[in-house]
Design a protein around this motif. Structure first.
Motif, PDB file in Angstrom:
ATOM      1  N   VAL A  32      28.500  24.594   3.428  1.00 15.70           N
ATOM      2  CA  VAL A  32      29.102  24.517   4.815  1.00 15.70           C
ATOM      3  C   VAL A  32      30.412  24.626   4.752  1.00 15.70           C
ATOM      4  CG1 VAL A  32      27.151  23.136   5.499  1.00 15.70           C
ATOM      5  CG2 VAL A  32      29.137  22.013   4.695  1.00 15.70           C
ATOM      6  N   ILE A  33      31.432  24.534   3.559  1.00 16.26           N
ATOM      7  CA  ILE A  33      32.410  24.611   3.628  1.00 16.26           C
ATOM      8  C   ILE A  33      33.119  25.864   4.376  1.00 16.26           C
ATOM      9  CG2 ILE A  33      34.655  24.935   2.179  1.00 16.26           C
ATOM     10  CD1 ILE A  33      33.698  22.657   0.430  1.00 16.26           C
ATOM     11  N   PRO A  34      33.105  27.104   4.028  1.00 12.87           N
ATOM     12  CA  PRO A  34      33.532  28.051   4.914  1.00 12.87           C
ATOM     13  C   PRO A  34      33.195  28.060   6.595  1.00 12.87           C
ATOM     14  CG  PRO A  34      31.802  28.818   3.619  1.00 12.87           C
ATOM     15  CD  PRO A  34      32.005  27.272   3.138  1.00 12.87           C
ATOM     16  N   PHE A  35      32.224  27.410   6.678  1.00 10.25           N
ATOM     17  CA  PHE A  35      31.939  27.320   8.155  1.00 10.25           C
ATOM     18  C   PHE A  35      32.630  26.183   8.706  1.00 10.25           C
ATOM     19  CE2 PHE A  35      28.125  29.173   6.122  1.00 10.25           C
ATOM     20  CZ  PHE A  35      27.826  30.281   7.103  1.00 10.25           C
ATOM     21  N   LEU A  36      32.655  25.112   8.234  1.00  6.87           N
ATOM     22  CA  LEU A  36      33.346  24.091   8.787  1.00  6.87           C
ATOM     23  C   LEU A  36      35.063  24.247   8.961  1.00  6.87           C
ATOM     24  CD1 LEU A  36      31.938  20.893   7.275  1.00  6.87           C
ATOM     25  CD2 LEU A  36      31.550  21.736   9.326  1.00  6.87           C
ATOM     26  N   MET A  37      35.490  25.018   7.873  1.00  6.51           N
ATOM     27  CA  MET A  37      36.969  25.378   7.823  1.00  6.51           C
ATOM     28  C   MET A  37      36.996  26.523   9.092  1.00  6.51           C
ATOM     29  SD  MET A  37      38.752  24.387   5.373  1.00  6.51           S
ATOM     30  CE  MET A  37      39.970  25.730   4.747  1.00  6.51           C
ATOM     31  N   THR A  38      36.090  27.466   9.264  1.00  6.57           N
ATOM     32  CA  THR A  38      36.296  28.454  10.364  1.00  6.57           C
ATOM     33  C   THR A  38      36.269  27.571  11.708  1.00  6.57           C
ATOM     34  OG1 THR A  38      35.235  29.857   9.003  1.00  6.57           O
ATOM     35  CG2 THR A  38      35.303  30.377  11.275  1.00  6.57           C
ATOM     36  N   LEU A  39      35.133  26.762  11.901  1.00  3.10           N
ATOM     37  CA  LEU A  39      34.987  26.101  13.183  1.00  3.10           C
ATOM     38  C   LEU A  39      36.244  25.130  13.652  1.00  3.10           C
ATOM     39  CD1 LEU A  39      31.289  24.861  12.744  1.00  3.10           C
ATOM     40  CD2 LEU A  39      32.080  26.738  14.547  1.00  3.10           C
ATOM     41  N   ALA A  40      36.846  24.315  12.566  1.00  4.14           N
ATOM     42  CA  ALA A  40      37.868  23.591  12.822  1.00  4.14           C
ATOM     43  C   ALA A  40      39.090  24.356  13.059  1.00  4.14           C
ATOM     44  CB  ALA A  40      38.286  22.809  11.379  1.00  4.14           C
ATOM     45  N   VAL A  41      39.413  25.536  12.507  1.00  4.89           N
ATOM     46  CA  VAL A  41      40.743  26.546  12.785  1.00  4.89           C
ATOM     47  C   VAL A  41      40.553  26.973  14.231  1.00  4.89           C
ATOM     48  CG1 VAL A  41      42.146  28.383  12.367  1.00  4.89           C
ATOM     49  CG2 VAL A  41      40.992  26.672  10.470  1.00  4.89           C
ATOM     50  N   THR A  42      39.324  27.616  14.454  1.00  4.33           N
ATOM     51  CA  THR A  42      39.167  28.145  15.874  1.00  4.33           C
ATOM     52  C   THR A  42      38.946  27.130  16.764  1.00  4.33           C
ATOM     53  OG1 THR A  42      36.654  28.197  15.224  1.00  4.33           O
ATOM     54  CG2 THR A  42      37.810  30.144  14.834  1.00  4.33           C
ATOM     55  N   GLY A  43      38.497  26.017  16.554  1.00  7.47           N
ATOM     56  CA  GLY A  43      38.278  24.961  17.581  1.00  7.47           C
ATOM     57  C   GLY A  43      39.776  24.442  17.902  1.00  7.47           C
ATOM     58  N   MET A  44      40.876  24.316  17.051  1.00  5.58           N
ATOM     59  CA  MET A  44      42.211  23.807  17.426  1.00  5.58           C
ATOM     60  C   MET A  44      42.843  25.078  17.905  1.00  5.58           C
ATOM     61  SD  MET A  44      43.937  21.407  14.422  1.00  5.58           S
ATOM     62  CE  MET A  44      43.481  22.915  13.130  1.00  5.58           C
ATOM     63  N   ASP A 143      29.593  32.374  17.389  1.00  5.23           N
ATOM     64  CA  ASP A 143      28.646  33.176  16.605  1.00  5.23           C
ATOM     65  C   ASP A 143      29.263  34.132  15.503  1.00  5.23           C
ATOM     66  OD1 ASP A 143      29.840  35.463  17.976  1.00  5.23           O
ATOM     67  OD2 ASP A 143      27.885  35.513  19.263  1.00  5.23           O
ATOM     68  N   LEU A 144      30.555  33.841  15.130  1.00  2.77           N
ATOM     69  CA  LEU A 144      31.074  34.476  13.937  1.00  2.77           C
ATOM     70  C   LEU A 144      31.387  35.872  14.275  1.00  2.77           C
ATOM     71  CD1 LEU A 144      29.307  32.754  11.129  1.00  2.77           C
ATOM     72  CD2 LEU A 144      31.428  32.092  11.925  1.00  2.77           C
ATOM     73  N   LEU A 145      31.291  36.377  15.506  1.00  5.47           N
ATOM     74  CA  LEU A 145      31.636  37.995  15.840  1.00  5.47           C
ATOM     75  C   LEU A 145      30.311  38.471  15.341  1.00  5.47           C
ATOM     76  CD1 LEU A 145      35.073  38.517  15.294  1.00  5.47           C
ATOM     77  CD2 LEU A 145      33.971  37.828  17.267  1.00  5.47           C
ATOM     78  N   LEU A 146      29.130  37.814  15.132  1.00  7.57           N
ATOM     79  CA  LEU A 146      27.845  38.438  14.429  1.00  7.57           C
ATOM     80  C   LEU A 146      26.636  38.398  15.485  1.00  7.57           C
ATOM     81  CD1 LEU A 146      28.194  37.176  10.732  1.00  7.57           C
ATOM     82  CD2 LEU A 146      28.723  39.392  11.661  1.00  7.57           C
ATOM     83  N   GLY A 147      26.696  38.058  16.612  1.00  7.90           N
ATOM     84  CA  GLY A 147      25.769  37.894  17.615  1.00  7.90           C
ATOM     85  C   GLY A 147      24.725  36.781  17.235  1.00  7.90           C
ATOM     86  N   THR A 148      23.457  37.286  17.364  1.00  8.67           N
ATOM     87  CA  THR A 148      22.338  36.188  17.137  1.00  8.67           C
ATOM     88  C   THR A 148      22.293  35.758  15.555  1.00  8.67           C
ATOM     89  OG1 THR A 148      20.860  37.336  18.450  1.00  8.67           O
ATOM     90  CG2 THR A 148      19.862  35.857  17.076  1.00  8.67           C
ATOM     91  N   THR A 149      22.697  36.722  14.510  1.00  8.97           N
ATOM     92  CA  THR A 149      22.797  36.279  13.238  1.00  8.97           C
ATOM     93  C   THR A 149      23.804  35.174  13.010  1.00  8.97           C
ATOM     94  OG1 THR A 149      22.100  38.499  12.474  1.00  8.97           O
ATOM     95  CG2 THR A 149      23.213  37.011  10.776  1.00  8.97           C
ATOM     96  N   GLY A 150      25.041  35.441  13.597  1.00 10.28           N
ATOM     97  CA  GLY A 150      25.974  34.403  13.433  1.00 10.28           C
ATOM     98  C   GLY A 150      25.722  33.098  14.024  1.00 10.28           C
ATOM     99  N   ASP A 151      25.092  33.125  15.237  1.00 11.11           N
ATOM    100  CA  ASP A 151      24.203  31.931  16.007  1.00 11.11           C
ATOM    101  C   ASP A 151      23.545  31.075  14.970  1.00 11.11           C
ATOM    102  OD1 ASP A 151      23.713  30.141  18.577  1.00 11.11           O
ATOM    103  OD2 ASP A 151      22.003  30.801  17.741  1.00 11.11           O
ATOM    104  N   ARG A 152      22.704  31.819  14.159  1.00 10.39           N
ATOM    105  CA  ARG A 152      21.455  31.123  13.419  1.00 10.39           C
ATOM    106  C   ARG A 152      22.242  30.473  12.172  1.00 10.39           C
ATOM    107  NH1 ARG A 152      19.705  32.050  17.536  1.00 10.39           N
ATOM    108  NH2 ARG A 152      17.723  33.072  17.861  1.00 10.39           N
ATOM    109  N   LEU A 153      23.305  31.303  11.627  1.00 10.36           N
ATOM    110  CA  LEU A 153      24.110  30.986  10.555  1.00 10.36           C
ATOM    111  C   LEU A 153      24.822  29.402  10.846  1.00 10.36           C
ATOM    112  CD1 LEU A 153      25.530  34.110   8.861  1.00 10.36           C
ATOM    113  CD2 LEU A 153      23.926  32.691   7.745  1.00 10.36           C
ATOM    114  N   LEU A 154      25.440  29.434  11.898  1.00 12.08           N
ATOM    115  CA  LEU A 154      26.217  28.335  12.429  1.00 12.08           C
ATOM    116  C   LEU A 154      25.096  27.073  12.689  1.00 12.08           C
ATOM    117  CD1 LEU A 154      29.031  29.770  14.687  1.00 12.08           C
ATOM    118  CD2 LEU A 154      29.131  28.612  12.488  1.00 12.08           C
ATOM    119  N   GLU A 155      23.775  27.482  13.156  1.00 10.91           N
ATOM    120  CA  GLU A 155      23.166  26.192  13.462  1.00 10.91           C
ATOM    121  C   GLU A 155      22.675  25.759  12.214  1.00 10.91           C
ATOM    122  OE1 GLU A 155      18.710  25.490  15.402  1.00 10.91           O
ATOM    123  OE2 GLU A 155      19.897  27.352  16.214  1.00 10.91           O
TER     124      GLU A 155
END
Length: 467
Positions: A32-44, A143-155
C-alpha cells in the motif's frame, strides 16, 4: 517491543502472534505504500487548488458590484451567445454579491463553464469543465488514470491499508510500558529506534482519521461502494409518493466519472415530468423558467450557494441542489435536493439531509470531511493527516532499510514466519471477515496466503529473497 526474529521458534505464544502480525503488517505496507503516497499527495493538491482557485468558479469575483442583478435568463443568454450552438446544462448561483454567476453549457459533447457578470452580462471567464489541475489530481486520486483497473487497485489498497492500521495498532499496544509513554514520543537513541518511536506515535494519532478517509474513499469504488454499501443504502424511490419515475438514475447527472450528486441519491431513479403529480411549487400561470425556478429555490429556503440543473429531455426535471460535497456550503446538514416538473412547476421531490439512511447521513458528512470542505479547520486537519501518512510511509521504508543486514541489497527481508503458531486460524478468521466486508481484499488475502504458505515456503530461492 523488541523481539529477536532468530528466536521466533522458541518465543512464547503472544510473541509468536506478535511476529505473525508484524509479517502481515510488513506485507500490507509493502503493497500500500505507493498507493497511500499517491493518495496523500493528490489529496492535498485537490484541497489547496479547490480552496484557493475553486472547482467551478466559486472564487471568481465581478469587476464591480452593481445595484440589481440582471434576470438569470438574460445572463444565460449571454453565456449561450459566447458559444453559438451550445445548450444550457446548469446554473450555479454566486456565493455573494461579489461573485459571478456560472453556467455549465454543452457544445458538441464538450461541457464548458462560463462565468458571467450578473450585473453587466459580460463574460468574465470561460473554461472547459473539469479540465484543470484539480481534475487531473482527482483523476489520479480516483483511478490512477487507469479506469476500472485503477479503481480496483485502489479498492484493494484501501482495504489493505485497513489491515495495515489494525496490525499496526496491535503492534503498538503497550505491553511493557505505560499508555502515557506509548502515546508520547520519547526520543531515545538514534537510527532505527528513533524512526520506530516516531512511526508508532504518529501512527496511533492518525489511525482513526485514516480509517475514516479510507472508508469514505472506498464508498465511491466499483465493488465495495457501488455494488454493496451504496446499493443497500441508497435513497428509496418509494419516497417520491406516487410520482412518475424516469428510467435514469441521479448518477446520470454526473459528469463522466466525476460525482456531482449526493452519494445517497446516485442510484435512485429520477422523477419524471409530464403529470399532475407533486405539490404546488411555482404558481399556476407563471412560466416555468430558470428565473421562476431560482425564485422558488429562495422561497423554499435555499441559502448561500446552490445550483439548478436544466431538464434533460422531454421527461427531464429541473433540479435544485445544494450539497457540501460540491463546495456549495460548509454545513453538511444543510444538504438538500429538490426536483420540479418542467411543465407544471410542481415539486416532485424534496429531499433533506434528515431523509437519508444512517449510511447516507454518514457519507454526507464524511465525504466533505474527506475532501476538506467543512471550513479552514478541516483543510488544516486534512493537511496534517496527509503529511502524517507520507511520514508513516517514509519512516516505514526507513525502518525496513535499517533493519536489513549488510549484503542483502537484493532481498526483501520480510519478518520471519514464527514456528509452532496456529497462524492459519487467525489468518482465516481475518480473511473471512475481510472477504465479507471487502470482497477484493479477501480475494487478494487468499492469493497472498497461497503464495506465502504453499509456494514461497517450498521454493528455496523465493524464501531466501523474502527473508
Amino acid at each position: 517491543m523488541s523481539i529477536n526474529t532468530e528466536d521466533a521458534g522458541n518465543a512464547s505464544a503472544p510473541s509468536r502472534f506478535y511476529l505473525a502480525a508484524w509479517r502481515w503488517h510488513f506485507y500490507a505496507g509493502l503493497f500500500v505504500i505507493p498507493f497511500l503516497m499517491t493518495l496523500a499527495v493528490t489529496g492535498m493538491t485537490m484541497m489547496y487548488v479547490g480552496y484557493f482557485d475553486g472547482r467551478d468558479g466559486e472564487n471568481i469575483h465581478v469587476p464591480k458590484v452593481g445595484e440589481t442583478p440582471m434576470p438569470i435568463s438574460d445572463q444565460a443568454a449571454a453565456a449561450l451567445a459566447s458559444q453559438p450552438g451550445s445548450t444550457l446544462v446548469e446554473w450555479l448561483k454566486g456565493r455573494s454579491a461579489e461573485s459571478v454567476s456560472v453556467f455549465r453549457i454543452n457544445s458538441d459533447g464538450v461541457q464548458s463553464m462560463v462565468a458571467v457578470d450578473p450585473y453587466q452580462g459580460d463574460i468574465v471567464e470561460t473554461w472547459v469543465r473539469r479540465d484543470g489541475w484539480y481534475d487531473f489530481a482527482d483523476s489520479i486520486h480516483s483511478d490512477l488514470l487507469l479506469g476500472t483497473t485503477g479503481d480496483r487497485l485502489l479498492e484493494i489498497a484501501a482495504g489493505f491499508a485497513i489491515v495495515l492500521t489494525v496490525t499496526g495498532l496491535y503492534l503498538w499496544w503497550p505491553r511493557d510500558r505505560s499508555f502515557v509513554r506509548a502515546l508520547l514520543p520519547f526520543i531515545e537513541g538514534r537510527g532505527r529506534p528513533v524512526w520506530k518511536i516516531l512511526h508508532e506515535s504518529i501512527g496511533i494519532y492518525v489511525s482513526l482519521l485514516l480509517v475514516l478517509f479510507l472508508i469514505t474513499g472506498m464508498a465511491w469504488t466499483g465493488i465495495w461502494g457501488d455494488k454493496l454499501v451504496q446499493a443497500w443504502n441508497t435513497f428509496p424511490a418509494e419516497k417520491w409518493n406516487e410520482v412518475p419515475l424516469s428510467d435514469k438514475t441521479h448518477a446520470s447527472m454526473n459528469h463522466g466519472a466525476i460525482s456531482d450528486v449526493p452519494w445517497a441519491l446516485e442510484q435512485t431513479p429520477m422523477p419524471a415530468s409530464g403529470s399532475d403529480a407533486g405539490i404546488v411549487g411555482i404558481a399556476s400561470g407563471v412560466p416555468v423558467t430558470i428565473d421562476s425556478i431560482a425564485s422558488l429555490a429562495e422561497e423554499i429556503g435555499f441559502n448561500a450557494r446552490f445550483r439548478v440543473a436544466y431538464p434533460g429531455g422531454e421527461s427531464g426535471v429541473w433540479t435544485i441542489n445544494q450539497d457540501t460535497m460540491s463546495a456549495d456550503a460548509k454545513d453538511p446538514f444543510s444538504d438538500r435536493t429538490v426536483h420540479v416538473d418542467q411543465y407544471t412547476g410542481r415539486v416532485l421531490a424534496n429531499v433533506f439531509f434528515a431523509d437519508y439512511s444512517l449510511a447516507g447521513k454518514a457519507m454526507a458528512v464524511g465525504i466533505p470531511l474527506h475532501m476538506g470542505l467543512v471550513g479552514l479547520w478541516n483543510l488544516i486537519l486534512n493537511t496534517l493527516v496527509c503529511l502524517s501518512v507520507i511520514f508513516l510511509c517514509v519512516s516505514g521504508l526507513m525502518m525496513w532499510w535499517l533493519r536489513r543486514p549488510k549484503g542483502s541489497a537484493f532481498r526483501v527481508f520480510a519478518p520471519k514466519t514464527p514456528e509452532n503458531l496456529p497462524h492459519w486460524r487467525g489468518a482465516m478468521i481475518l480473511m473471512l471477515f475481510l472477504s465479507l466486508a471487502f470482497p477484493l481484499v479477501g480475494v487478494t488475502l487468499l492469493t497472498v496466503l497461497v503464495l506465502d504458505y504453499l509456494i514461497v515456503k517450498r521454493v528455496p530461492m523465493l524464501r531466501r529473497a523474502l527473508g
